[in-house]
Design a protein around this motif. Structure first.
Motif, PDB file in Angstrom:
ATOM      1  N   GLN A 109       5.485  27.536  88.061  1.00 52.71           N
ATOM      2  CA  GLN A 109       5.376  28.637  87.115  1.00 52.71           C
ATOM      3  C   GLN A 109       4.451  29.730  87.650  1.00 52.71           C
ATOM      4  OE1 GLN A 109       4.261  27.160  83.240  1.00 52.71           O
ATOM      5  NE2 GLN A 109       6.256  26.200  82.902  1.00 52.71           N
ATOM      6  N   PHE A 110       4.751  30.946  87.230  1.00 50.81           N
ATOM      7  CA  PHE A 110       3.973  32.105  87.654  1.00 50.81           C
ATOM      8  C   PHE A 110       3.593  32.934  86.437  1.00 50.81           C
ATOM      9  CE2 PHE A 110       6.614  30.843  91.147  1.00 50.81           C
ATOM     10  CZ  PHE A 110       5.823  31.004  92.270  1.00 50.81           C
ATOM     11  N   GLU A 111       2.549  33.696  86.603  1.00 48.75           N
ATOM     12  CA  GLU A 111       2.144  34.627  85.556  1.00 48.75           C
ATOM     13  C   GLU A 111       3.258  35.642  85.323  1.00 48.75           C
ATOM     14  OE1 GLU A 111      -1.399  37.920  84.694  1.00 48.75           O
ATOM     15  OE2 GLU A 111      -1.415  36.707  86.527  1.00 48.75           O
ATOM     16  N   SER A 112       3.510  35.980  84.079  1.00 50.61           N
ATOM     17  CA  SER A 112       4.575  36.919  83.742  1.00 50.61           C
ATOM     18  C   SER A 112       4.071  38.348  83.922  1.00 50.61           C
ATOM     19  CB  SER A 112       5.031  36.692  82.305  1.00 50.61           C
ATOM     20  OG  SER A 112       6.141  37.506  82.009  1.00 50.61           O
ATOM     21  N   ILE A 113       4.128  38.813  85.167  1.00 54.57           N
ATOM     22  CA  ILE A 113       3.606  40.138  85.486  1.00 54.57           C
ATOM     23  C   ILE A 113       4.735  41.174  85.506  1.00 54.57           C
ATOM     24  CG2 ILE A 113       1.729  39.155  86.846  1.00 54.57           C
ATOM     25  CD1 ILE A 113       3.295  39.924  89.364  1.00 54.57           C
ATOM     26  N   ASN A 114       4.365  42.430  85.476  1.00 53.39           N
ATOM     27  CA  ASN A 114       5.316  43.530  85.559  1.00 53.39           C
ATOM     28  C   ASN A 114       5.595  43.809  87.039  1.00 53.39           C
ATOM     29  OD1 ASN A 114       6.480  46.156  85.725  1.00 53.39           O
ATOM     30  ND2 ASN A 114       5.675  46.658  83.699  1.00 53.39           N
ATOM     31  N   HIS A 115       6.812  43.479  87.484  1.00 53.97           N
ATOM     32  CA  HIS A 115       7.084  43.644  88.916  1.00 53.97           C
ATOM     33  C   HIS A 115       7.249  45.103  89.324  1.00 53.97           C
ATOM     34  CE1 HIS A 115      11.576  42.423  87.922  1.00 53.97           C
ATOM     35  NE2 HIS A 115      11.152  43.400  87.168  1.00 53.97           N
ATOM     36  N   TYR A 116       7.470  46.005  88.373  1.00 52.54           N
ATOM     37  CA  TYR A 116       7.450  47.433  88.704  1.00 52.54           C
ATOM     38  C   TYR A 116       6.027  47.869  89.079  1.00 52.54           C
ATOM     39  CZ  TYR A 116      12.125  47.899  86.648  1.00 52.54           C
ATOM     40  OH  TYR A 116      13.467  47.778  86.359  1.00 52.54           O
ATOM     41  N   VAL A 117       5.056  47.390  88.334  1.00 53.99           N
ATOM     42  CA  VAL A 117       3.660  47.712  88.642  1.00 53.99           C
ATOM     43  C   VAL A 117       3.266  47.102  89.980  1.00 53.99           C
ATOM     44  CG1 VAL A 117       1.262  47.468  87.911  1.00 53.99           C
ATOM     45  CG2 VAL A 117       3.032  47.929  86.206  1.00 53.99           C
ATOM     46  N   SER A 118       3.695  45.866  90.244  1.00 54.38           N
ATOM     47  CA  SER A 118       3.392  45.220  91.527  1.00 54.38           C
ATOM     48  C   SER A 118       3.946  46.032  92.690  1.00 54.38           C
ATOM     49  CB  SER A 118       3.989  43.807  91.551  1.00 54.38           C
ATOM     50  OG  SER A 118       3.404  42.994  90.567  1.00 54.38           O
ATOM     51  N   GLN A 119       5.151  46.546  92.515  1.00 51.35           N
ATOM     52  CA  GLN A 119       5.766  47.375  93.552  1.00 51.35           C
ATOM     53  C   GLN A 119       4.913  48.602  93.845  1.00 51.35           C
ATOM     54  OE1 GLN A 119      10.249  48.929  94.161  1.00 51.35           O
ATOM     55  NE2 GLN A 119       9.315  49.669  92.280  1.00 51.35           N
ATOM     56  N   ILE A 120       4.424  49.247  92.801  1.00 50.43           N
ATOM     57  CA  ILE A 120       3.606  50.450  92.969  1.00 50.43           C
ATOM     58  C   ILE A 120       2.266  50.110  93.611  1.00 50.43           C
ATOM     59  CG2 ILE A 120       2.363  52.259  91.736  1.00 50.43           C
ATOM     60  CD1 ILE A 120       5.379  52.733  92.003  1.00 50.43           C
ATOM     61  N   GLU A 121       1.616  49.045  93.153  1.00 50.81           N
ATOM     62  CA  GLU A 121       0.338  48.638  93.751  1.00 50.81           C
ATOM     63  C   GLU A 121       0.509  48.371  95.240  1.00 50.81           C
ATOM     64  OE1 GLU A 121      -2.338  49.112  92.248  1.00 50.81           O
ATOM     65  OE2 GLU A 121      -2.441  48.230  90.245  1.00 50.81           O
ATOM     66  N   ASP A 122       1.593  47.696  95.600  1.00 49.35           N
ATOM     67  CA  ASP A 122       1.820  47.406  97.009  1.00 49.35           C
ATOM     68  C   ASP A 122       2.034  48.684  97.809  1.00 49.35           C
ATOM     69  OD1 ASP A 122       1.537  44.697  96.659  1.00 49.35           O
ATOM     70  OD2 ASP A 122       3.685  44.260  96.599  1.00 49.35           O
ATOM     71  N   PHE A 123       2.881  49.575  97.304  1.00 49.62           N
ATOM     72  CA  PHE A 123       3.145  50.825  98.019  1.00 49.62           C
ATOM     73  C   PHE A 123       1.863  51.639  98.165  1.00 49.62           C
ATOM     74  CE2 PHE A 123       4.424  55.202  98.595  1.00 49.62           C
ATOM     75  CZ  PHE A 123       5.530  55.124  99.428  1.00 49.62           C
TER      76      PHE A 123
END
Length: 340
Positions: free
Chosen positions: A284-298
């Motif tokens: 199981q993983f934390e239910s994070i917003n993958h759109y936000v993750s994409q932006i943080e990474d970029f």
């Protein structure tokens, strides 16, 4: 997720007011710790002002050129119709700004090469907006697959379907604008197969349903991607079908399943299901917003001056496979990638 070793925020401009920008990406940048939206442009000043007011964006422009001339904008998100991606990625790069372009990056390999070369020449980052792969479960899935935990990989199944058939005049039903299921949702399982299998397909066969009432675009597709060592990826994706959203990787000793593989919204579960010789494990993983993750990474890659994890060569290779899938669909032939 990449960590930003910089206190300042990357300043973003939004080139267009598409639904994906309004509903997800503007909010994702604003919710990130490392980015801020300072400008938005549309073909009309009224539309730009409307979306700017809705999201509290300080500047709005009535044409795209004005946003690219804004010297404070450092990165640009491009959610324009697919047939406009190449032109505006090239023009954004020429303006000296980093680019996050909506998927699919390009309509064909030649366009992808032009876009990658333009960004390389301008020394700016170029990324394709596959938000799903910025969720940490995908790094874990790759580790499990390639650790040998499920044995030797024998095949993969990727399913991404939904029903848009009732919509009227949707841009996805315009073949002249890069419409159709292959470009819209097929690009997700195609990119995932290459990422998870860490290989390039050698040949492609596509069987499609085209719909006269939806501009004769492909509304349902079944695809076989032939990978080396006899590994096959069976992908089904479409816009006129019961909903499916899952990846299965089959090994000689077990299997791995990723539910809600390509799209989900918190608080939906994000997990990996592993079955090894009858022993089942749920990761199981934390239910994070993958759109936000994409932006943080970029933002991190730009601000820390790191290379992107998906290189220009990878962007071109993915486009080459999509182009082959489309060619097989239209010509009803098996396409070897060397001839796509």
């Amino acid at each position: 997720m990449e960590q930003v070793n910089n206190l300042r925020k990357l300043k973003w401009g939004i080139l267009g007011c598409a639904g994906i920008a309004d509903q997800h990406m503007i909010k994702a940048i604003q919710q990130s710790n490392s980015g801020e939206v300072i400008a938005i442009a549309s073909r009309t000043l009224e539309k730009a002002e409307l979306i700017a007011g809705k999201h509290g964006i300080p500047r709005f422009y009535g044409n795209y050129e004005q946003l690219l001339s804004d010297k404070e904008v450092e990165a640009v998100y491009i959610p324009l119709p697919n047939h406009l991606h190449c032109e505006w990625v090239v023009r954004t790069a020429a303006a000296g700004k980093h680019v996050l372009c909506e998927k699919p990056l390009a309509l064909n390999t030649a366009e992808a090469i032009d876009m990658v070369n333009a960004c390389h020449k301008a020394d700016v980052h170029l990324a394709e907006a596959y938000m799903y792969r910025h969720h940490p479960r995908y790094e874990r899935a790759k580790d499990i697959i390639h650790s040998g935990q499920i044995g030797e990989v024998r095949g993969m199944i990727g399913l991404f379907t939904f029903d848009l058939s009732g919509l009227q005049g949707d841009i996805r039903f315009r073949s002249d604008m890069g419409g159709g299921s292959i470009y819209d949702d097929g690009c997700y399982p195609i990119s995932a197969s290459r990422m998870l299998l860490r290989a390039e397909p050698e040949a492609v066969t596509t069987h499609s349903m085209f719909s006269p009432q939806h501009g004769h675009v492909d509304m349902m597709n079944t695809v076989l991607l032939e990978f080396p060592a006899g590994v096959g990826a069976m992908l089904q994706f479409g816009m006129w079908c019961d909903g499916r959203n899952e990846i299965q990787v089959l090994g000689s000793k077990g299997s791995l399943v990723i539910p809600n593989a390509f799209y989900y919204e918190p608080p939906a579960k994000t997990r990996i299901l592993v079955n090894v010789q009858g022993e089942k494990t749920e990761v199981q993983f934390e239910s994070i917003n993958h759109y936000v993750s994409q932006i943080e990474d970029f933002n991190s890659y730009v601000l820390n001056q790191h290379p992107l994890p998906y290189s220009g060569d990878d962007l071109i290779a993915n486009t080459r496979v999509i182009e082959a899938v489309l060619r097989s669909s239209k010509e009803r032939i098996r396409v070897q990638l060397g001839t796509a």
